[in-house]
Design a protein around this motif. Structure first.
Motif, short mmCIF file in Angstrom:
data_model
loop_
_atom_site.label_atom_id
_atom_site.label_comp_id
_atom_site.label_asym_id
_atom_site.label_seq_id
_atom_site.Cartn_x
_atom_site.Cartn_y
_atom_site.Cartn_z
N ALA A 190 -1.08 12.15 2.32
CA ALA A 190 0.11 12.48 1.63
C ALA A 190 -0.54 11.96 0.22
CB ALA A 190 1.34 11.68 1.48
N ASN A 191 -1.68 11.47 0.16
CA ASN A 191 -1.81 9.92 -0.86
C ASN A 191 -2.81 10.71 -1.97
OD1 ASN A 191 -3.36 8.33 -2.91
ND2 ASN A 191 -4.07 6.55 -0.35
N PRO A 192 -2.95 11.37 -3.19
CA PRO A 192 -3.82 11.69 -3.57
C PRO A 192 -4.81 11.21 -3.89
CG PRO A 192 -1.55 11.33 -5.27
CD PRO A 192 -1.62 10.44 -3.47
N PHE A 193 -5.49 10.11 -3.59
CA PHE A 193 -6.72 9.63 -4.10
C PHE A 193 -7.74 10.22 -2.39
CE2 PHE A 193 -5.31 7.73 -7.39
CZ PHE A 193 -6.44 6.98 -8.33
N VAL A 194 -7.13 10.22 -1.32
CA VAL A 194 -7.58 10.83 -0.58
C VAL A 194 -6.94 12.59 0.25
CG1 VAL A 194 -6.50 11.37 2.09
CG2 VAL A 194 -6.39 9.44 1.54
N LYS A 216 0.89 -1.31 0.13
CA LYS A 216 0.10 -0.17 0.29
C LYS A 216 0.39 0.90 0.00
CE LYS A 216 -0.89 -0.48 5.11
NZ LYS A 216 0.61 -0.30 5.29
N PHE A 217 0.04 2.07 -0.14
CA PHE A 217 1.09 3.65 -0.45
C PHE A 217 1.34 4.25 1.23
CE2 PHE A 217 0.64 8.28 0.01
CZ PHE A 217 1.51 8.18 -1.52
N SER A 218 0.45 3.86 2.48
CA SER A 218 0.64 4.50 3.59
C SER A 218 1.86 4.07 4.12
CB SER A 218 -0.63 4.50 3.96
OG SER A 218 -1.80 5.88 2.97
N ASP A 219 2.33 4.45 4.80
CA ASP A 219 3.23 3.96 6.02
C ASP A 219 1.95 3.58 7.02
OD1 ASP A 219 5.27 4.30 5.05
OD2 ASP A 219 6.11 6.26 6.18
N GLY A 220 2.58 2.02 8.16
CA GLY A 220 2.10 1.81 8.62
C GLY A 220 1.60 0.39 8.21
#
Length: 412
Positions: A388-392, A92-96
């Protein structure tokens, strides 16, 4: 019995337990009032990986990981006709965290509130709130026990984590109609007897009905050979008794009919239904109170966002309230309501896109871009606050552009 606390929490579900634990860790006295007795059945059994961030902060994650009936979850799979696709939450794009669990909520919710009690939170089961007075310098709650006793509890602040009970929205006339159309869900638990490798137990399976694309089904496997299964749609399409409707729609879907061929539907678990569950309120906070999770707003179960929104609201509220109780400046609108709604509105865009088919087509589109898939995977994993996610950051615009690129799809 103590009747004065720094914070009173209405409801012992996930948001109430997390908020209470986080505030207790800051040194405040916290009392949780829960009308029911645990364990009790609740729907909403598929967590998202972002939930693990809040569970870690509250000190609950280790106990959750140790429960053998919980099924590891690392993604979400989707099927429509002969189409099948999935999103891997570890890519996925995001950390975590990229994994979480699929849980029986009766067990899960009890684990959380029991851990909060071990940490020092006062928890009172069978204590229901019947009135709320915030006219003075503190909040006063009228409480009735299931033993017939009544008392007044005083607190500097009240967090309503009552879920579908929506205690303060009802008492303060805060409820407003949801912008989402009314839908109904019929569901049960089955002994799935699924064999072979066509069904991935580490993923929730979302099934689009072959002819009614606004009707979908969830299959949530647990760690002991059982699964939660449900169907969601408009009341006109899903009219009838829960057992008949659920079996009919499930067996009309090719993949479900195949993987559930040996399932035992008739066991001791009842068939249930819930409708009119989407909800909204006029405000998320006011004098001496704030609303958490489903007590404030519930969208739709399609992407399992309910518990994630609830836990994020608890985290935000505990941070703001902690500062306020320490005499520091606290802006509930700028530091709680607006940040919370940023993620809620992101989820709302994709829920609407599921039903108007713009997002559904993007999910089922062949040859998805790996980069876009990672961004969508982050949202489906619960990271709807990662701007930071463009789709967010520009969720509506990005989805519209993606839908135009993909175009309509036909059943294959």
């Amino acid at each position: 019995m103590q009747t004065r606390f720094d914070v009173a929490v209405i409801g012992a579900g996930p948001s109430g337990a997390v908020a209470a634990a986080l505030l207790n860790k800051q040194g405040f006295s916290v009392c949780v009032l829960e009308k029911q007795h645990f364990p009790r059945f609740v729907i909403g059994e598929s967590l998202l990986p972002y939930c693990m961030v809040m569970l870690e902060e509250a000190g609950f994650a280790e106990t959750v990981r140790a429960e053998p009936s919980f099924q590891l979850k690392n993604g979400a799979a989707f099927t429509w006709g002969s189409r099948y696709t999935y999103f891997d939450f570890t890519d996925k794009f995001s950390d975590g965290p990229g994994t979480t669990f699929q849980v029986r909520r009766g067990i899960f919710d009890k684990i959380l509130i029991d851990e909060a009690a071990k940490q020092g939170v006062e928890v009172r089961f069978g204590h229901g709130v019947t009135a709320f007075d915030n006219s003075g310098d503190t909040a006063l709650l009228s409480v009735e026990t299931d033993g017939g006793e009544s008392y007044t509890l005083e607190a500097d602040f009240v967090l309503d984590a009552s879920g579908y009970g929506r205690v303060l929205p009802r008492l303060l006339d805060l409820e407003t109609p949801s912008s989402l159309p009314p839908r109904v869900a019929h569901f049960t638990h089955i002994d799935d007897h699924i064999t072979g490798d066509k069904f991935d137990r580490n993923k929730i399976l979302i099934t689009t009905h072959p002819t009614h694309r606004d009707v979908w089904l969830w299959t949530i496997p647990f760690g002991d050979g059982r699964s939660s299964i449900g169907v969601v749609g408009t009341p006109d399409k899903l009219a009838g008794d829960s057992e008949t409707v659920l079996k009919k729609f499930a067996l009309e879907c090719p993949m479900l009919a195949e993987v559930l061929a040996d399932a035992q539907w008739d066991n001791d678990f009842p068939y249930r239904s819930i409708q009119g569950y989407s909800a909204n309120v006029k405000t998320l906070h006011g004098k001496h109170f704030a609303l958490l999770g489903n007590a404030a707003e519930f969208l739709d179960p399609v992407f399992s966002s309910g518990v994630t929104i609830a836990l994020h609201s608890a985290k935000l509220a505990a941070e703001v309230l902690g500062r306020q109780l320490k005499g520091q400046a606290a802006d509930w609108q700028a530091e709680f309501a607006e940040p919370l709604m940023q993620g809620v509105d992101t989820f709302r865009t994709y829920v609407n896109g599921w039903y108007d088919l713009s997002f559904q087509n993007a999910i089922y589109a062949p040859n998805r871009s790996p980069e876009i898939s990672r961004m969508i995977s982050s949202i489906l994993a619960g990271y709807a606050w990662d701007t930071a996610n463009p789709f967010v950051e520009k969720h509506a615009q990005r989805l519209a552009a993606l839908a135009a690129l993909v175009g309509p799809l036909r059943l294959v």
